[in-house]
Design a protein around this motif. Structure first.
Motif, mmCIF file in Angstrom:
data_model
loop_
_atom_site.group_PDB
_atom_site.id
_atom_site.type_symbol
_atom_site.label_atom_id
_atom_site.label_comp_id
_atom_site.label_asym_id
_atom_site.label_seq_id
_atom_site.Cartn_x
_atom_site.Cartn_y
_atom_site.Cartn_z
ATOM 1 N N LEU A 154 -2.810 13.434 -1.971
ATOM 2 C CA LEU A 154 -3.540 14.341 -2.924
ATOM 3 C C LEU A 154 -2.935 14.181 -4.266
ATOM 4 O O LEU A 154 -3.925 14.366 -5.361
ATOM 5 C CB LEU A 154 -3.698 15.651 -2.546
ATOM 6 C CG LEU A 154 -4.790 15.986 -1.180
ATOM 7 C CD1 LEU A 154 -4.365 17.413 -0.678
ATOM 8 C CD2 LEU A 154 -6.152 15.899 -1.421
ATOM 9 N N ILE A 197 -10.467 16.369 1.641
ATOM 10 C CA ILE A 197 -10.481 16.547 0.259
ATOM 11 C C ILE A 197 -10.180 15.154 -0.522
ATOM 12 O O ILE A 197 -10.919 15.050 -1.507
ATOM 13 C CB ILE A 197 -9.288 17.734 -0.153
ATOM 14 C CG1 ILE A 197 -9.480 18.957 0.590
ATOM 15 C CG2 ILE A 197 -9.029 17.785 -1.642
ATOM 16 C CD1 ILE A 197 -8.182 19.986 0.463
ATOM 17 N N TYR A 198 -9.312 14.303 -0.042
ATOM 18 C CA TYR A 198 -9.132 13.079 -0.893
ATOM 19 C C TYR A 198 -10.208 12.355 -0.766
ATOM 20 O O TYR A 198 -10.473 11.544 -1.488
ATOM 21 C CB TYR A 198 -7.456 12.773 -0.792
ATOM 22 C CG TYR A 198 -7.267 12.275 0.452
ATOM 23 C CD1 TYR A 198 -7.670 11.195 1.260
ATOM 24 C CD2 TYR A 198 -6.236 13.118 1.203
ATOM 25 C CE1 TYR A 198 -7.034 10.831 2.405
ATOM 26 C CE2 TYR A 198 -5.672 12.567 2.303
ATOM 27 C CZ TYR A 198 -6.018 11.463 2.943
ATOM 28 O OH TYR A 198 -5.541 10.982 4.244
ATOM 29 N N MET A 229 -12.745 13.213 -3.017
ATOM 30 C CA MET A 229 -12.546 13.436 -4.311
ATOM 31 C C MET A 229 -12.834 11.621 -4.555
ATOM 32 O O MET A 229 -13.228 11.346 -5.703
ATOM 33 C CB MET A 229 -11.036 13.393 -4.449
ATOM 34 C CG MET A 229 -10.485 13.379 -5.901
ATOM 35 S SD MET A 229 -8.924 13.708 -6.062
ATOM 36 C CE MET A 229 -8.168 12.659 -4.815
ATOM 37 N N ARG A 273 -15.837 10.575 -7.336
ATOM 38 C CA ARG A 273 -15.309 9.610 -8.613
ATOM 39 C C ARG A 273 -16.166 8.237 -8.515
ATOM 40 O O ARG A 273 -16.512 7.756 -9.635
ATOM 41 C CB ARG A 273 -14.096 9.567 -8.476
ATOM 42 C CG ARG A 273 -13.174 10.663 -8.661
ATOM 43 C CD ARG A 273 -13.473 11.306 -10.105
ATOM 44 N NE ARG A 273 -12.689 12.431 -10.557
ATOM 45 C CZ ARG A 273 -11.391 12.592 -10.904
ATOM 46 N NH1 ARG A 273 -10.795 11.636 -11.243
ATOM 47 N NH2 ARG A 273 -11.107 13.706 -10.957
#
Length: 499
Positions: free
Chosen positions: A301, A434-435, A438, A442
């Motif tokens: 992360l 979560i990552y 993410m 992006r």
């Protein structure tokens, strides 16, 4: 104990020898011919692995072949049960996919001068494949050592294909950890031979006793394999090795190479030391796995580069592979063994897709900074989709292979009263989500109006990455198979925890 070769047993020899024969032929032929010979070898090798799988399913028993006609303990027996064949299949699929992808990065155009990199890659690809096949079909613990050494000396040069100082340093660190692990494992082999007079896995399983010399062998051999597998806290070589290696090389290292030493631990704990290792040993191993899951995900992360994020994600995902050990030592641990194997297969296909996707993103954007991935989804829609599907597998979303693997492991944990491992798996899935989210968000942000891709990557590379990710995502459909393939041919060897 059956010592005669079975129908199709000779295929096991061909599965090992063919990749090495192709490597030697390519070495003598040179760059362009070497690539063509590698492709011919890969196509024939995949056919051999499919034939082995067919023979296993038809016979319903493990395949055997005594080398030179000499049965154990004087000779070496090659064996392939359901665990072996599943790993042979996934390695063949990933090797084929990486080879297709590598045509865009390691091809010498007609009329161009041949360089070291392309020829080295194709030769090392075949060497890795042959060494892994030998790991999966080896029937004694010393042949496993030989296979692991071949795998090490094929995997280390993949890290430093470009010859830069930082990649050479990373390769040397990898080599150091691998050699320390090999020496530790070999000491354990010596202890076993001195105590029992044989190194054959099936024979050892019938003679092993719970005594100090056996416990010392367990500790030495397991510690050596943990160093090669990069389980926390012996993971220090893995992130630097991935950081500078080409995408195709990283895919091989993360998806396949580390599975060789992990498979050896499975063979030792489930087949050789089943009556020796107890709950305390297994809880310690799983505790290291839990620490790897938390540490790897938290550090992932904090990364600013996509490739390093995936590398630390590998550190975390390795931890899942060790959570099944305390579950497998319980009575009838077949469900946990199948779950652990499915986790390894899902990770292999998903992580290969992730590293290859990162390579395409880097080529298109000219960097892999996570904060500046905007525009990637517009230029590489299939690649970003592949990354998302592979991430869903690592998270454990249905119907992915990761979901089925975690379902089997969590069910086994709850049935055996070890609920804390179920919590670790759920926490790991949350951190992974979560990552993955993410990165995908992006990548889907619109690019600047004046932005243009640095390079147009071939469409076939994007297709093969997406195909790998789809395979990992649909592996959960294996639940509808009429038979548990992983357990075929394993009735002749004691399962962990069996009375």
């Amino acid at each position: 104990m059956a010592q005669q070769p079975t129908a199709g047993g000779l295929l096991l020899v061909l599965a090992v020898l063919l990749p090495f024969a192709g490597m030697l032929a390519g070495l003598m032929s040179g760059g362009r011919r070497g690539q063509r010979l590698a492709w011919l070898t890969i196509v024939c090798g995949i056919g051999i692995v499919l034939a082995i799988a067919y023979r296993l399913l038809v016979s319903g028993a493990a395949l055997r072949y005594p080398l030179g006609g000499w049965p154990p303990p004087l000779g070496v027996m090659l064996r392939a049960d359901g665990l072996s064949v599943c790993m042979l299949l996934v390695v063949a699929v990933v090797v084929g996919a990486v080879a297709i992808y590598a045509n865009g990065d390691f091809t010498t155009p007609a009329g161009a001068r041949e360089t070291r990199g392309p020829l080295a890659f194709w030769l090392l690809l075949l060497a890795v494949w042959g060494a892994l096949n030998l790991v999966f079909v080896s029937g004694d613990v010393f042949t496993l050592y030989v296979a692991l050494e071949l795998l090490t000396f094929a995997g280390v040069p993949l890290v430093s294909l470009d010859g830069r100082a930082e990649t050479l340093q990373a390769a040397l660190r990898y080599l150091l950890f691998a050699l320390i692990g090999s020496m530790s494992y070999l000491l354990g082999v010596f202890l076993l031979y001195g105590a029992y007079g044989t190194l054959d896995i099936a024979m050892l399983a019938g003679h092993i006793r719970a005594e100090p010399i056996t416990w010392a062998a367990v500790a030495l051999m397991t510690a050596g394999m943990l160093a090669k597998t990069a389980l926390f806290p012996m993971h220090l070589w893995l992130p630097p090795a991935h950081a500078g290696a080409p995408a195709a090389a990283s895919a091989l290292l993360s998806a396949l190479v580390i599975k060789g030493s992990w498979f050896v631990i499975v063979r030792l704990w489930v087949d050789v030391f089943a009556g020796v290792v107890n709950g305390s040993f297994a809880q310690l191993l799983a505790g290291l796995g839990a620490a790897a899951i938390v540490f790897g995900n938290v550090v992932a992360l904090r990364q600013i580069r996509l490739k390093l994020l995936i590398a630390y994600s590998t550190v975390a995902q390795i931890g899942y592979l060790f959570l099944f050990f305390p579950l497998a030592v319980q009575h009838d641990g077949s469900r946990a063994v199948t779950g652990g194997l499915l986790q390894a297969i899902s990770h292999a296909s998903a992580k290969a897709a992730m590293f290859l996707a990162a390579g395409l993103i880097y080529a298109t954007l000219g960097h892999d900074r996570i904060a500046d991935l905007r525009g990637a989804a517009r230029s590489l829609p299939m690649t970003v989709t592949a990354f998302a599907l592979a991430g869903a597998t690592l998270i454990g979303l249905p119907p992915s292979g990761g979901f089925l693997a975690k379902w089997l492991l969590i069910s086994a944990a709850l049935e055996t009263g070890q609920w804390w491992w179920a919590l670790v798996m759920l926490l790991g899935g949350l951190l992974t989500s979560i990552y993955v989210f993410m990165v995908v968000v992006r990548a889907m942000e619109p690019a600047a109006p004046d932005w243009s891709p640095k390079k147009q990557v071939p469409r076939y590379q994007q297709i093969v990455v997406l195909a790998l990710a789809i395979c990992s995502f649909l592996l959960g459909l294996a639940v509808f198979l009429p038979v548990d393939v992983a357990q075929i041919g394993r009735s002749t060897l004691p399962l962990a925890g069996a009375p």
